[in-house]
Structure formats: C-alpha cells, structure tokens
Design a protein around this motif. Sequence first.
Motif, PDB file in Angstrom:
ATOM      1  N   UNK A 252       0.836  -1.211   0.000  1.00  0.00           N
ATOM      2  CA  UNK A 252       0.000   0.000   0.000  1.00  0.00           C
ATOM      3  C   UNK A 252       0.865   1.253   0.000  1.00  0.00           C
ATOM      4  N   UNK A 253       1.917   1.243   0.805  1.00  0.00           N
ATOM      5  CA  UNK A 253       2.817   2.398   0.859  1.00  0.00           C
ATOM      6  C   UNK A 253       3.492   2.635  -0.490  1.00  0.00           C
ATOM      7  N   UNK A 254       3.970   1.571  -1.111  1.00  0.00           N
ATOM      8  CA  UNK A 254       4.658   1.703  -2.396  1.00  0.00           C
ATOM      9  C   UNK A 254       3.726   2.215  -3.490  1.00  0.00           C
ATOM     10  N   UNK A 255       2.454   1.847  -3.395  1.00  0.00           N
ATOM     11  CA  UNK A 255       1.466   2.290  -4.382  1.00  0.00           C
ATOM     12  C   UNK A 255       0.803   3.605  -3.988  1.00  0.00           C
ATOM     13  N   UNK A 256       1.123   4.089  -2.796  1.00  0.00           N
ATOM     14  CA  UNK A 256       0.529   5.309  -2.243  1.00  0.00           C
ATOM     15  C   UNK A 256      -0.995   5.185  -2.146  1.00  0.00           C
ATOM     16  N   UNK A 257      -1.412   4.040  -1.608  1.00  0.00           N
ATOM     17  CA  UNK A 257      -2.829   3.766  -1.381  1.00  0.00           C
ATOM     18  C   UNK A 257      -3.094   3.803   0.117  1.00  0.00           C
ATOM     19  N   UNK A 258      -4.262   4.282   0.513  1.00  0.00           N
ATOM     20  CA  UNK A 258      -4.558   4.434   1.934  1.00  0.00           C
ATOM     21  C   UNK A 258      -5.156   3.178   2.567  1.00  0.00           C
ATOM     22  N   UNK A 259      -5.716   2.278   1.751  1.00  0.00           N
ATOM     23  CA  UNK A 259      -6.344   1.085   2.313  1.00  0.00           C
ATOM     24  C   UNK A 259      -6.384  -0.041   1.287  1.00  0.00           C
ATOM     25  N   UNK A 260      -6.613  -1.258   1.816  1.00  0.00           N
ATOM     26  CA  UNK A 260      -6.807  -2.408   0.940  1.00  0.00           C
ATOM     27  C   UNK A 260      -7.990  -2.180   0.013  1.00  0.00           C
ATOM     28  N   UNK A 261      -9.040  -1.581   0.565  1.00  0.00           N
ATOM     29  CA  UNK A 261     -10.246  -1.348  -0.224  1.00  0.00           C
ATOM     30  C   UNK A 261      -9.980  -0.407  -1.390  1.00  0.00           C
ATOM     31  N   UNK A 262      -9.197   0.641  -1.154  1.00  0.00           N
ATOM     32  CA  UNK A 262      -8.861   1.579  -2.224  1.00  0.00           C
ATOM     33  C   UNK A 262      -8.085   0.876  -3.333  1.00  0.00           C
ATOM     34  N   UNK A 263      -7.138   0.039  -2.935  1.00  0.00           N
ATOM     35  CA  UNK A 263      -6.355  -0.718  -3.917  1.00  0.00           C
ATOM     36  C   UNK A 263      -7.246  -1.707  -4.662  1.00  0.00           C
ATOM     37  N   UNK A 264      -8.097  -2.408  -3.933  1.00  0.00           N
ATOM     38  CA  UNK A 264      -9.003  -3.363  -4.547  1.00  0.00           C
ATOM     39  C   UNK A 264      -9.887  -2.686  -5.591  1.00  0.00           C
ATOM     40  N   UNK A 265     -10.429  -1.535  -5.246  1.00  0.00           N
ATOM     41  CA  UNK A 265     -11.300  -0.812  -6.181  1.00  0.00           C
ATOM     42  C   UNK A 265     -10.550  -0.420  -7.448  1.00  0.00           C
ATOM     43  N   UNK A 266      -9.307   0.029  -7.298  1.00  0.00           N
ATOM     44  CA  UNK A 266      -8.515   0.418  -8.471  1.00  0.00           C
ATOM     45  C   UNK A 266      -8.253  -0.790  -9.365  1.00  0.00           C
ATOM     46  N   UNK A 267      -7.943  -1.922  -8.757  1.00  0.00           N
ATOM     47  CA  UNK A 267      -7.715  -3.148  -9.532  1.00  0.00           C
ATOM     48  C   UNK A 267      -9.015  -3.603 -10.187  1.00  0.00           C
ATOM     49  N   UNK A 268     -10.105  -3.538  -9.430  1.00  0.00           N
ATOM     50  CA  UNK A 268     -11.411  -3.917  -9.957  1.00  0.00           C
ATOM     51  C   UNK A 268     -11.808  -3.028 -11.138  1.00  0.00           C
ATOM     52  N   UNK A 269     -11.389  -1.771 -11.101  1.00  0.00           N
ATOM     53  CA  UNK A 269     -11.674  -0.836 -12.192  1.00  0.00           C
ATOM     54  C   UNK A 269     -10.790  -1.072 -13.418  1.00  0.00           C
TER      55      UNK A 269
END
Length: 130
Positions: free
Chosen positions: A49-66
């Motif tokens: 999450x830090x390397x991707x500059x994402x604040x949460x698993x959910x935020x990362x999941x949504x970006x991948x889902x998109x």
Amino acid sequence: MNIKRVMIVGTMIVAMSFGGTAWGKTAAIASPVAKWSTSAAVADKDELLEALNQSSDEELYEAIYDGKSLKDIATENGGNINHVINLQVAQLTQQLDSRLASGSITREQYAAQKAEVRELVTQSVTTTFG
C-alpha cells in the motif's frame, strides 16, 4: 480478503502463464496457495500500500477492480513502482526458497525460476486483473 495476498497470487498466476519459461513448465507441481509462505512483513506492514501510495486495501481493490494495473495505480497516485517490483521479487524469492527447502522443487527448477522472477514481476505490473 487480504489484497496483498491477491496481488502475490495474481503475480504468480501471471508468472506461471508465460509459456516456455521455467515457471510454465513447473506450474503443475506448484504448491497450493494455502501452503504459500505469508511472512509477518506481508501481514503486519502495508509495504505494498505504501509503495502504491494507497490508503487502504479497499482503495487498492477498487482500483484493480476498475481495470488498473499496479503500474497505473502507482503512476496515478505518486507511488513507487520500482519498490512494488522489489517487494514482489523479494516475496516470490522467499517462496521459492521455502519450496526448495521443503523439497517441492529441485535445485534446477529453483535456479531457472529464480532467474526469471524479476522479469516476470516487471512484466506483471502492467497486467490488469479486473
């Protein structure tokens, strides 16, 4: 669902799907996901999450889902894709070390797969999973 596990598994799936590589040749004997090593560093620290500059698993999941790749996510959010690659290389190398130590792969398979880890991970960061 642990998004970091999803990313590692996704990377392994991408890596094993490359035909003609040592990964593709040994995919049939790969350890099941449940037996893969999940170090405390992955579980306790959100390095991905830090390397991707994402604040949460959910935020990362949504970006991948998109339909965004890890490279897209890092680029759009000021993350560090090189750190993502290094993190995944380290994790996959640790898994290979464990598989070699347990006897589930031979030294030759280990050497061939380890030689390809960085290239496969580097290619996988542009792959979309959504």
